[in-house]
Design an enzyme around this catalytic site. Structure first.
Site, PDB file in Angstrom:
ATOM      1  N   HIS A   1       0.794  -1.233   0.000  1.00  0.00           N
ATOM      2  CA  HIS A   1       0.000   0.000   0.000  1.00  0.00           C
ATOM      3  C   HIS A   1       0.822   1.276   0.000  1.00  0.00           C
ATOM      4  O   HIS A   1       0.244   2.367   0.109  1.00  0.00           O
ATOM      5  CB  HIS A   1      -0.918   0.047   1.217  1.00  0.00           C
TER       6      HIS A   1
ATOM      7  N   LYS B   1      -8.108  14.026   4.615  1.00  0.00           N
ATOM      8  CA  LYS B   1      -7.251  12.836   4.567  1.00  0.00           C
ATOM      9  C   LYS B   1      -6.212  12.996   5.653  1.00  0.00           C
ATOM     10  O   LYS B   1      -6.130  14.063   6.279  1.00  0.00           O
ATOM     11  CB  LYS B   1      -6.575  12.709   3.204  1.00  0.00           C
ATOM     12  N   ARG B   2      -5.395  11.934   5.899  1.00  0.00           N
ATOM     13  CA  ARG B   2      -4.317  12.109   6.866  1.00  0.00           C
ATOM     14  C   ARG B   2      -3.445  13.312   6.469  1.00  0.00           C
ATOM     15  O   ARG B   2      -3.284  13.609   5.282  1.00  0.00           O
ATOM     16  CB  ARG B   2      -3.452  10.846   6.928  1.00  0.00           C
TER      17      ARG B   2
ATOM     18  N   LYS C   1       1.041  14.503   0.801  1.00  0.00           N
ATOM     19  CA  LYS C   1      -0.323  14.791   0.350  1.00  0.00           C
ATOM     20  C   LYS C   1      -0.510  16.293   0.058  1.00  0.00           C
ATOM     21  O   LYS C   1      -1.495  16.703  -0.535  1.00  0.00           O
ATOM     22  CB  LYS C   1      -1.336  14.317   1.387  1.00  0.00           C
TER      23      LYS C   1
ATOM     24  N   THR D   1      -8.484   6.680  -1.972  1.00  0.00           N
ATOM     25  CA  THR D   1      -9.847   6.172  -2.089  1.00  0.00           C
ATOM     26  C   THR D   1     -10.839   7.296  -1.801  1.00  0.00           C
ATOM     27  O   THR D   1     -11.972   7.263  -2.277  1.00  0.00           O
ATOM     28  CB  THR D   1     -10.107   4.991  -1.126  1.00  0.00           C
TER      29      THR D   1
ATOM     30  N   LYS E   1     -14.556   8.540  -3.490  1.00  0.00           N
ATOM     31  CA  LYS E   1     -15.784   8.864  -2.746  1.00  0.00           C
ATOM     32  C   LYS E   1     -16.338  10.222  -3.174  1.00  0.00           C
ATOM     33  O   LYS E   1     -17.542  10.392  -3.376  1.00  0.00           O
ATOM     34  CB  LYS E   1     -15.504   8.844  -1.235  1.00  0.00           C
TER      35      LYS E   1
HETATM   36  C1  26V Z   1       2.343   2.178   8.118  1.00  0.00           C
HETATM   37  C2  26V Z   1       2.630   2.254   9.423  1.00  0.00           C
HETATM   38  C3  26V Z   1       4.037   2.223   9.787  1.00  0.00           C
HETATM   39  C4  26V Z   1       4.260   2.644  11.187  1.00  0.00           C
HETATM   40  C5  26V Z   1       3.253   2.052  12.140  1.00  0.00           C
HETATM   41  C6  26V Z   1       1.856   2.400  11.801  1.00  0.00           C
HETATM   42  C7  26V Z   1       1.595   2.315  10.359  1.00  0.00           C
HETATM   43  C8  26V Z   1       0.298   2.293   9.937  1.00  0.00           C
HETATM   44  C9  26V Z   1       0.020   2.208   8.605  1.00  0.00           C
HETATM   45  C10 26V Z   1       1.047   2.175   7.703  1.00  0.00           C
HETATM   46  C11 26V Z   1       0.785   2.005   6.275  1.00  0.00           C
HETATM   47  C12 26V Z   1       0.179   3.144   5.653  1.00  0.00           C
HETATM   48  C13 26V Z   1      -0.103   2.717   4.292  1.00  0.00           C
HETATM   49  C14 26V Z   1      -1.412   3.232   3.809  1.00  0.00           C
HETATM   50  O1  26V Z   1      -2.341   3.516   4.543  1.00  0.00           O
HETATM   51  N1  26V Z   1      -1.479   3.337   2.532  1.00  0.00           N
HETATM   52  C15 26V Z   1      -2.638   3.847   1.872  1.00  0.00           C
HETATM   53  O2  26V Z   1      -3.390   2.725   1.427  1.00  0.00           O
HETATM   54  C16 26V Z   1      -4.571   3.116   0.755  1.00  0.00           C
HETATM   55  C17 26V Z   1      -5.339   1.868   0.448  1.00  0.00           C
HETATM   56  O3  26V Z   1      -4.647   1.106  -0.479  1.00  0.00           O
HETATM   57  C18 26V Z   1      -4.233   3.927  -0.483  1.00  0.00           C
HETATM   58  O4  26V Z   1      -5.422   4.346  -1.083  1.00  0.00           O
HETATM   59  C19 26V Z   1      -3.401   5.146  -0.103  1.00  0.00           C
HETATM   60  O5  26V Z   1      -2.977   5.823  -1.253  1.00  0.00           O
HETATM   61  C20 26V Z   1      -2.191   4.696   0.697  1.00  0.00           C
HETATM   62  O6  26V Z   1      -1.481   5.812   1.193  1.00  0.00           O
END
Ligand code: 26V
Length: 822
Positions: free
Chosen positions: A370, A561-562, A567, A669, A673
């Protein structure tokens, strides 16, 4: 071989209870489940009773679906995810059981307002953002397209933090969503598994001295206890299970320790077990790297695998057929430790040899990546991994030896390329690369948009891709139209039903029939009236909660968004500041009234992201309070953005901001929406925006800025943001205003470093894209001022977004990855 689905003859048909029946069910639930009568019932009690009524109705479908899967020996899908951002469930359930209207009437007959109690339901925020929400959309779509599936995750006591804005700053407060209990879930004490940590590995040798097997003797033990939530699909076609694990001490009363007088020890053990499911890590692609995080990953991976293996064994009596009957999906690398864990179970517990176990493992797992952001690619220091999971460390080494042997013997890889394929990163401190582990342990590795998948092949997984060229494939993300259209936008849904009938409710791609209404002036007016009502609702909310007045006839421009530098909320804010400056210095011009909304959470440890939130709030204060602006521009930061806030904001947007630095947003995503709810997108050619442009057509989306390859090229060359800024007076002035304290007069240096970062390195290419972005915004204004044209484009967006349904995505996963019939 794929089998086509047989008709689900044994599944109960959806019944259509009348309001009287439902009202009496609610009264029964209030009395016998909540233990209250109508005279003392609080709104929360009515909520509980309503949920129990709908849950009971779901259970019938749940049990028959489960039974059918068993009897038909259907292949099951297991979706392992550390995050499920499900939000509220009650409306989803009413809507999917098709009892929204009679339920509303039933409650009204009891003097209860459905909308009011619905807002009391806690918003289950067991996820950070896109990845977690995607898992929730997938669960709903798997139930809808009739894929037998279990979601596995952690039942965090504290999900994503609640964000308050105090004096413009983000403050993080604990989210205690379980305070009133959880009416949806079933605790399954009997479904619990032991989870070990630490200790040592012993080798058992046979009489002839041959090594027979390895036995891991963990030092610590905790229990993972299952909590099940039913997930109901559209028209209750199927009900699947979301099984979340909670940590508990092995001996819940810790009798031994207490009796031995070790009260502190007993408490420590209980806390340790508790800690595993205490809190969701709130870092969205920002380094976490804490030991507890790895413990959480192993905790839920092993519990899920033990559960899966036990279910398979009890039905089939052997494990060789596991890949034919189970597809286990890894949502990012967070459950990647499941790869060596399955190997351990197959070899150490069930006596298989390495090669058979490895073959089964690879045929069972699939993995979705992701993000390509280097700081989000998980890796664990070898010493930590070895201390917590000594047996898994051995297995990782064994897998690595196997893979490196394959690579070496092909004679196609240089030393550097072999090092890139290795599961162990050797430069600097030695680390286990979870991405490589997930890759080699899976038969399918997918990206989440066409562009992202190509970039995966070219960057992070270039060498692994050369070694295993058939593994990487694309599955462009999608969203569930039930939550993100039918439920959150009843006005637009009703209008579409009037125009094209009900077919799109069952098959969202049929919404394309709306396309021809883009040219129908009467329809456009009705469409505009729906949008206007949705904007008014948001405006009222903002007035009530924040005391900011916004005009629903202004263009609503939304970025939610975050908060992350890639971003580029900062690009948006800089453009707002430049526009502010222009409005003040050119009062004679005909400015287009606009409200810029922002919302989103920053990782608590992410300094710049938190500063960007403060900046948005500081800018809002100055701009909104300046009479010279004459209300032509407003800036609003909406606190505590979550799924429920999204459900109100998506339908109220005219313009959707999707402006990440090209190559950095895997898919997005939120972009989908917004468009499905009739907003036009302003965006870069990044993530799924690229495919949205192909679907909605070039004229119905505003694309600007550098493309991914251009960003990469600039980064390789010598990118000179200073020269760019100095050549753009509007940008230079905006930066210097922020930098010199115009928006922070009491702390003039607050944004100095943030702004200097733009001059000095500007990794996210804000300066490079500013001019194109600002010019495109003026194009947006021009189109907005021809409202018929704008509305026609917006209608075409709605009509052409059907493909971005998660039903389509899930069907592709089912056919191309999981090999289950749909
Ligand atoms: C990474 C980490 C690393 C440190 C600990 C906590 C944590 C939590 C989540 C993540 C991964 C983040 C990746 C993520 O959310 N990617 C998003 O995934 C979406 C669904 O596929 C996508 O639409 C977004 O573009 C993408 O940023």
């Amino acid at each position: 071989m794929t089998r086509t689905k047989t008709l689900s003859a044994s599944l109960p048909a959806l019944d259509h209870p009348d309001p009287q029946t439902l009202a009496s069910e609610v009264l029964m639930a209030l009395k016998y489940r909540v233990g209250k009568d109508t005279t003392v019932a609080t709104p929360y009690d009515w909520l509980t009773a309503s949920i129990k009524v709908v849950r009971d109705r779901i259970i019938d479908h749940w049990i028959s679906a489960t039974k059918e899967t068993y009897e038909q020996q259907e292949k099951r899908v297991y979706y392992l995810s550390l995050e499920f951002l499900i939000g509220r469930l009650m409306r989803d359930a009413f809507s999917n059981l098709d009892i929204m209207d009679p339920m509303r009437e039933a409650l009204a007959s009891l003097g209860v307002d459905l909308d009011e109690i619905a807002t009391l339901e806690p918003d289950a925020a067991l996820g950070n953002g896109g990845l977690g929400r995607l898992a929730a959309c997938f669960m709903e779509s798997m139930a809808t397209v009739d894929v037998p599936a279990h979601g596995y995750g952690i039942r965090y006591a504290n999900g994503m933090f609640r964000q308050e804005i105090q004096d413009g700053w983000q403050v993080e407060l604990p989210e205690t969503w379980l305070d009133h209990g959880n009416s949806w879930e079933f605790e399954r004490r009997e479904r619990s598994f032991e989870v070990g940590f630490g200790g040592s590995v012993e080798s058992v040798t046979a009489k002839d001295g041959r090594l027979e097997r390895h036995v891991w003797k963990p030092l610590e033990h905790v229990l993972a206890v299952a909590y099940d939530t039913p997930v109901v699909g559209w028209k209750a076609k199927r009900v699947n299970t979301l099984r979340l694990w909670s940590g508990m001490p092995v001996d819940p009363i810790l009798l031994d320790k207490f009796n031995a007088g070790d009260h502190i020890g007993a408490l420590a053990e209980s806390n340790k077990a508790d800690a595993l499911s205490r809190v969701l890590y709130p870092a969205d692609s920002h380094k976490a790297g804490q030991e507890l995080r790895l413990r959480q990953e192993y905790f839920f991976s092993t519990a899920s695998l033990q559960d899966i293996v036990q279910r398979h064994l009890s039905q089939y009596g052997e494990l060789a057929s596991l890949p034919d009957k189970a597809a286990i999906h890894l949502n990012d690398t967070h459950p990647a430790v499941a790869v060596p864990e399955l190997m351990r179970l197959l070899m150490d517990v069930h006596g298989m040899d390495f090669s058979q176990a490895w073959d089964i493992t690879k045929r069972t797992f699939a993995y979705t990546n992701h993000t390509l952001l280097p700081e989000a690619l998980e890796s664990w220091p070898v010493p930590l991994f070895e201390r917590l999971l000594p047996r898994h460390m051995q297995i990782v080494y064994a897998i690595n030896a196997e893979v490196l042997q394959e690579a070496r013997s092909s004679n196609r890889f240089s030393g550097d390329q072999i090092a890139a394929i290795s599961l162990i990163q050797e430069n600097g401190d030695r680390r286990v690369r979870m991405g490589n582990l997930a890759f080699v342990g899976s038969h399918s590795i997918n990206g989440v948009s066409a562009l992202h998948t190509e970039l995966m092949k070219q960057t992070v997984f270039a060498d692994l891709h050369r070694l295993y060229p058939d593994r990487i494939n694309n599955k462009t993300n999608g969203i569930t139209p039930r939550r993100w259209l039918i439920q959150c936008n009843p006005g637009l849904t009703a209008l579409a039903r009037q125009a094209i009938g009900d077919r799109f409710l069952d098959d969202i791609e049929a919404i394309k029939e709306l396309d021809r209404f883009a040219g129908d002036a009467a329809f456009r007016d009705k469409f505009a009236a729906v949008k206007r009502a949705n904007k008014t609702r948001l405006a009222n909310l903002v007035a009530d909660r924040l005391g900011i007045r916004v005009d629903p006839s202004a263009l609503f421009d939304i970025q939610i968004k975050r908060i992350h530098e890639y971003k580029r909320q900062l690009l948006n804010i800089l453009e707002a500041v430049a526009l502010y400056d222009q409005i003040r210095s050119h009062p004679e011009k005909d400015w287009t009234p606009r409200v810029k909304f922002f919302g989103g959470k920053a990782a608590p440890s992410y300094h710049n992201a938190k500063l960007i939130i403060k900046l948005a709030n500081d800018v809002a204060k100055v701009v909104n309070g300046d009479p010279a602006v004459r209300g032509l521009l407003k800036v609003v930061f909406v606190p505590n953005y979550n799924v429920s806030a999204a459900e109100i904001m998506m339908p109220a947007a005219d313009l959707s901001e999707q402006i990440s630095t090209a190559g950095m947003e895997a898919s997005g995503t939120g972009n989908m929406k917004f468009a499905l709810n009739g907003a036009l997108t302003i965006g870069t050619l990044d993530g799924a925006n690229v495919e949205m442009k192909e679907h909605v057509g070039d004229d119905n989306i505003f694309i600007f800025g550098l493309k991914a390859d251009e960003v990469a090229e600039r980064r390789r060359g010598d990118y000179q943001p200073r020269a760019i800024i100095e050549a753009l007076p509007e940008l230079a002035q905006a930066i210097s205003a922020i930098s010199s304290g115009v928006f922070s007069p009491h702390d003039p240096d607050r944004y100095r470093d943030l702004m200097n970062g733009l001059y000095d390195s500007d990794w996210f290419m804000v300066a490079a894209d500013f001019d194109a972005y600002a010019a495109t915004q003026r194009e947006v204004d021009a189109v907005w001022n021809d409202r018929a044209d704008w509305n026609a484009r917006a209608i075409r967006n709605v009509a052409r977004m059907g493909w971005f349904s998660s039903d389509r995505t899930i069907r592709q996963y089912a056919k191309e990855i999981w090999n289950v019939p749909v």
